[in-house]
Scaffold this motif. Structure first.
Motif, PDB file in Angstrom:
ATOM      1  N   ILE A 199       0.954  -1.222  -0.076  1.00  0.00           N
ATOM      2  CA  ILE A 199      -0.018  -0.115   0.048  1.00  0.00           C
ATOM      3  C   ILE A 199       0.741   1.254   0.004  1.00  0.00           C
ATOM      4  N   LYS A 200       0.286   2.313  -0.712  1.00  0.00           N
ATOM      5  CA  LYS A 200       1.112   3.377  -0.899  1.00  0.00           C
ATOM      6  C   LYS A 200       1.169   4.362   0.384  1.00  0.00           C
ATOM      7  N   PRO A 201       2.146   5.302   0.396  1.00  0.00           N
ATOM      8  CA  PRO A 201       2.340   6.146   1.946  1.00  0.00           C
ATOM      9  C   PRO A 201       0.758   6.557   2.143  1.00  0.00           C
ATOM     10  N   ASN A 202       0.275   6.778   3.195  1.00  0.00           N
ATOM     11  CA  ASN A 202      -0.991   7.434   3.634  1.00  0.00           C
ATOM     12  C   ASN A 202      -0.897   7.853   5.079  1.00  0.00           C
ATOM     13  N   ASP A 203      -1.750   8.352   5.626  1.00  0.00           N
ATOM     14  CA  ASP A 203      -1.559   8.713   6.933  1.00  0.00           C
ATOM     15  C   ASP A 203      -1.155   8.002   8.128  1.00  0.00           C
ATOM     16  N   LYS A 204      -1.569   6.796   8.221  1.00  0.00           N
ATOM     17  CA  LYS A 204      -1.102   5.825   8.989  1.00  0.00           C
ATOM     18  C   LYS A 204       0.290   5.343   8.720  1.00  0.00           C
ATOM     19  N   TYR A 205       0.557   5.122   7.327  1.00  0.00           N
ATOM     20  CA  TYR A 205       1.867   4.424   7.274  1.00  0.00           C
ATOM     21  C   TYR A 205       2.575   5.624   6.186  1.00  0.00           C
ATOM     22  N   ALA A 223      -6.842  -1.947   8.322  1.00  0.00           N
ATOM     23  CA  ALA A 223      -5.907  -0.952   7.987  1.00  0.00           C
ATOM     24  C   ALA A 223      -4.694  -1.416   8.996  1.00  0.00           C
ATOM     25  N   ASN A 224      -4.932  -1.966  10.204  1.00  0.00           N
ATOM     26  CA  ASN A 224      -3.742  -2.190  11.013  1.00  0.00           C
ATOM     27  C   ASN A 224      -2.888  -3.407  10.665  1.00  0.00           C
ATOM     28  N   ASP A 225      -3.309  -4.333   9.731  1.00  0.00           N
ATOM     29  CA  ASP A 225      -2.543  -5.423   9.577  1.00  0.00           C
ATOM     30  C   ASP A 225      -1.563  -5.582   8.378  1.00  0.00           C
ATOM     31  N   TYR A 226      -1.144  -4.230   8.240  1.00  0.00           N
ATOM     32  CA  TYR A 226      -0.006  -4.167   7.171  1.00  0.00           C
ATOM     33  C   TYR A 226       1.148  -3.663   8.119  1.00  0.00           C
ATOM     34  N   ILE A 227       2.461  -4.202   7.511  1.00  0.00           N
ATOM     35  CA  ILE A 227       3.678  -3.764   8.259  1.00  0.00           C
ATOM     36  C   ILE A 227       4.308  -2.556   7.522  1.00  0.00           C
ATOM     37  N   PRO A 228       4.752  -1.793   8.214  1.00  0.00           N
ATOM     38  CA  PRO A 228       5.714  -0.433   7.727  1.00  0.00           C
ATOM     39  C   PRO A 228       6.518  -0.973   6.940  1.00  0.00           C
ATOM     40  N   GLY A 283       7.229   4.761  14.935  1.00  0.00           N
ATOM     41  CA  GLY A 283       6.089   5.387  15.406  1.00  0.00           C
ATOM     42  C   GLY A 283       4.578   4.880  14.787  1.00  0.00           C
ATOM     43  N   VAL A 284       4.601   3.951  14.135  1.00  0.00           N
ATOM     44  CA  VAL A 284       3.522   3.290  13.643  1.00  0.00           C
ATOM     45  C   VAL A 284       3.072   2.075  14.255  1.00  0.00           C
ATOM     46  N   ARG A 285       1.833   1.758  14.773  1.00  0.00           N
ATOM     47  CA  ARG A 285       1.535   0.594  15.420  1.00  0.00           C
ATOM     48  C   ARG A 285       0.781  -0.292  14.316  1.00  0.00           C
ATOM     49  N   PHE A 286       1.081  -1.739  14.388  1.00  0.00           N
ATOM     50  CA  PHE A 286       0.264  -2.495  13.278  1.00  0.00           C
ATOM     51  C   PHE A 286       0.525  -3.992  14.076  1.00  0.00           C
ATOM     52  N   ARG A 287      -0.543  -4.843  13.569  1.00  0.00           N
ATOM     53  CA  ARG A 287      -0.828  -6.034  14.081  1.00  0.00           C
ATOM     54  C   ARG A 287      -0.061  -7.211  13.315  1.00  0.00           C
ATOM     55  N   CYS A 288       0.241  -8.260  14.166  1.00  0.00           N
ATOM     56  CA  CYS A 288       0.778  -9.342  13.547  1.00  0.00           C
ATOM     57  C   CYS A 288       0.605 -10.754  13.994  1.00  0.00           C
TER      58      CYS A 288
END
Ligand SMILES: [Zn+2]
Length: 299
Positions: A199-205, A223-228, A283-288
C-alpha cells in the motif's frame, strides 16, 4: 475431518472477473454451490476458469472449495462478483464462497470444509454469532443457491450454520500455542515472507506498508494488518541477499532483523493459535500473528 489446505490462485487483474474494487465493509459470508456437476469441476478447475475462458465475465468468487482444498481466487479485501446484486451489500460487503458439487467429488466433505473455512474467516473478523453473518446467495437476489444445501444435500441451511457455530465455539477452548508473546516483550520476525500486497504512503503509514498473508493468516482485513516498509529488507525467496534499501514489490519477499516492542496482544484462539501482537515501528502501530515472531532478550 481431514486437514483442509487453503491455496491461492488469484484471478488476473484487468479482466471483468476481478474489478480490483475494495470491499466496502464486512457483513459476513455468502454461501453458494457451483451447481456444476461435471466430473472434474473441482476447486482448481474453477480457479482456472477465472484465469481462462471466464475471465471476461462479471462472475467471480473469493473462495471455491471442494473435498480437498479451498482456493482463494479474489483477495478477501476486494469485491468478487458473485451475489448477483450489483453494488449491493452481497457483492460489496460479503466474502463469497462457492462449494463444489462436481459429481466425482465428496459433497459431504466439501461442505464440511466450507463450514471450517467460514468459521476461520468469522473468527478472524471477531464474529461470535455465526447466524448473523452467514447468508445464502438466495438472500440477496432470490436465486435458488446454494442449490444443494437448499435441498438438504448433504445438510440443510440450519445444520450448516450450526456446524459453523460449533466450530466457532470450539475456538477458545484450548490454544495449543507454540508460544505466548506478552506485552512488553521485544520480538523479531522469524523467517522470510511473501509480499502479497503493497500500500502507498498514507496518513497511518507515511512510508507505505506491505501486506503478507503469512503474518495475518489470510488477506489483511484491517488497516492495521500491514507492516510498515521502513524496517523491512527485500530478499530472495530463501532469505539471501537482504537489502534494507530495496523496493518492496508484490510477489517479492521480505525479511527483517530489527527488534520490535510488543505494545498490545490479543489472546490465542483456535484459529489464531499463537495470538496476535500489536507492534510498533517508526511510531506506527500494526498487528501481526504471533506465529512468525520470536522473543529476544530484554537486555
Ligand atoms: Zn450463488
Amino acid at each position: 475431518m481431514n486437514k483442509m489446505e487453503i491455496i491461492e490462485m488469484l484471478a488476473p487483474l484487468g479482466y471483468n472477473c476481478r474489478s480490483g474494487l475494495s470491499r466496502t465493509g464486512f457483513r459476513g459470508i455468502t454461501v453458494h454451490n457451483t451447481s456444476n456437476w461435471n466430473k472434474g469441476a473441482n476447486a482448481i478447475a474453477h480457479a482456472n476458469l477465472l484465469r481462462g475462458s471466464w475471465k471476461s465475465n462479471y462472475t467471480s468468487w473469493h473462495y471455491v472449495i471442494d473435498d480437498t482444498r479451498a482456493v482463494r481466487c479474489i483477495p478477501e479485501n476486494e469485491v468478487a462478483w458473485c451475489a448477483g446484486d450489483g453494488r449491493g451489500d452481497g457483492n460489496m460487503k460479503t466474502i463469497n464462497i462457492e462449494i463444489c458439487d462436481n459429481s466425482d467429488g465428496n459433497i459431504l466433505q466439501a461442505t464440511e470444509n466450507a463450514a471450517e473455512l467460514c468459521a476461520q474467516i468469522l473468527q478472524r473478523y471477531g464474529v461470535s454469532n455465526a447466524s448473523a453473518y452467514l447468508y445464502q446467495h438466495n438472500h440477496w437476489t432470490g436465486k435458488d443457491c446454494p442449490y444443494d444445501i437448499r435441498r438438504g444435500n448433504p445438510c440443510d441451511w440450519n445444520t450448516f450454520v450450526n456446524k459453523v457455530q460449533q466450530k466457532l465455539n470450539g475456538g477458545t477452548s484450548s490454544s495449543g500455542a507454540d508460544q505466548i508473546i506478552r506485552v512488553g516483550s521485544k520480538v523479531k520476525f522469524n523467517g522470510v515472507f511473501k509480499i502479497n500486497e503493497v500500500i502507498k504512503p498514507n496518513d497511518k503509514y507515511p512510508n507505505g506498508a506491505v501486506g503478507s498473508y503469512a503474518t495475518c493468516y489470510g488477506a489483511p482485513c484491517d488497516a492495521n494488518d500491514y507492516i510498515p516498509c521502513g524496517p523491512l529488507a527485500t530478499c530472495n525467496a530463501d532469505g539471501s541477499n537482504p537489502n534494507y534499501n530495496g523496493v518492496l514489490r508484490v510477489g517479492g519477499y521480505w525479511t527483517c532483523d530489527k527488534i520490535f516492542n510488543v505494545v498490545a496482544t490479543d489472546l490465542p484462539t483456535k484459529y489464531l493459535k499463537n495470538g496476535v501482537a500489536t507492534l510498533e515501528a517508526d511510531g506506527v502501530r500494526f498487528r501481526c500473528d504471533c506465529g512468525p515472531l520470536y522473543e529476544v532478550s530484554n537486555n
